[in-house]
Design a protein around this motif. Structure first.
Motif: not given
Length: 360
Positions: A211-219, A224-226
């Protein structure tokens, strides 16, 4: 249980420069730049001797000459590079039909099931590199792992003229120690943004939620999470044809003045030219992409009956820029080519992709 894939990433060492040194032995041992000159233009490739001085691809010729005053500049010979690339690719196909070229000098190979009946991807990579040296005369490096991202990352570990393997049991520790700028899809701008958040390596990245990474870096947040968890499901695609070739830049600060637009576009254009030359392809449709400060995106395109040369492409970019008044400030510019000559060149590339370009 699914069989663990065995992926090899083969990357030629300083390909263009190495070809020039092979064909012209008097250049061996000298710092060499392919493309550009001391006054203008962009370096398409640099020899390892030149890299010791900080010279690298996509750098302006003027900057390269400042870093290395005795740098030797040579004109690129793309027909020669394509000729050798085809010889190298023919070697790949002796081992597997699952070959996905990324450019003239690198490719992914899926050797999970292979034509030589060798269960060891490491030994196959070693044999491929040996064959390339013997039959083409050039050095190649290779990375081996269970997915494309890790294989590509591994191919850089023992460059030049080496190879490395990242086994599934070692991936987690390897990724946690990997500097954030070494992750696929993370360029200078994104790396700096991550470092400002305290993310300096894979271990740091792993602490943040999806959730944090998507909020900061979009798609890109999902990517990055994976990848920091060793998840990269993209398969080797031998028949996937690239739909466009492009370059874009998201500016660290929005461009508020019109006089800032032309230099920014020219820098992106130079990168696009480098990618066109490296891939050996061209396109009949020229596209200008604009993202404004409010994140709205506009694209403008023009299609020709014949493939335009570099001068015509740049003139078209200027024409598209002047079609209608731009709103300031501008957050991103992108330039792309589509309707490519891939069938004529008989080359296979990846899916349509706007590639982030971060200038010097």
């Amino acid at each position: 249980m699914d069989k663990i894939r065995k992926i090899i990433h083969v990357d030629m060492d300083a390909f263009y420069a190495s070809v020039e040194q092979m064909d012209y032995p008097e250049l061996i041992g000298k710092p060499l730049a392919v493309g550009g000159n001391r006054e203008r233009g962009v370096v398409a490739a640099a020899s390892y001797e030149a890299r010791k001085y900080g010279v690298r691809s996509a750098m302006s010729g003027k900057m390269a000459a400042l870093k290395c005053p005795h740098l030797v500049f040579v004109k690129p010979r793309f027909e020669r590079y394509k000729e050798l690339s085809q010889q190298i690719r023919a070697i790949f196909f002796e081992f597997t039909d699952l070959v996905e070229p990324l450019s003239l000098d690198e490719a992914f190979l899926d050797v999970t099931e292979n034509k030589v009946g060798n269960p060891s991807a490491t030994l196959i990579a070693k044999e491929i590199r040996k064959r390339i040296k013997e039959e083409v005369g050039l050095n190649a490096s290779a990375g081996i792992s269970y997915n494309k991202f890790l294989a590509k990352t591994a191919s850089d570990i023992n460059k030049p003229n080496g190879q490395a393997v990242i086994l599934p049991k070692d991936a987690e520790v390897f990724l946690e120690k990997l500097p954030i700028e070494r992750f696929f899809g993370i360029g200078k701008v994104t790396a700096e943004k991550m470092k400002s958040l305290g993310i300096h390596n894979g271990h740091d990245l792993k602490q943040f939620s999806l959730q944090f990474l998507t909020k900061r870096f979009g798609k890109s947040g999902l990517h990055f999470y994976n990848i920091v968890r060793g998840i990269h499901l993209s398969e080797v695609q031998p028949n996937r044809i690239r739909k466009s070739l492009s370059a874009e830049n998201t500016f660290s600060q929005d461009l508020k003045k019109k006089e800032e637009w032309l230099p920014a576009l020219l820098e992106i254009f130079e990168e696009l030219k480098r990618r066109v030359k490296k891939s050996g392809i061209n396109g009949r449709t020229v596209t200008l992409k604009i993202k404004y400060h409010d994140f709205t995106i506009h694209t403008r395109s023009k299609t020709f009956e014949q493939y335009p040369n570099e001068s015509k492409i740049w003139d078209t970019v200027m024409e598209l820029l002047d079609q209608e008044e731009l709103k300031a400030p501008v957050r991103l510019f992108g330039l792309g080519l589509s309707n490519l000559n891939v069938e004529e060149e008989r080359l296979h590339f990846g899916k349509q992709l706007w590639l982030e370009f971060e200038p010097e």
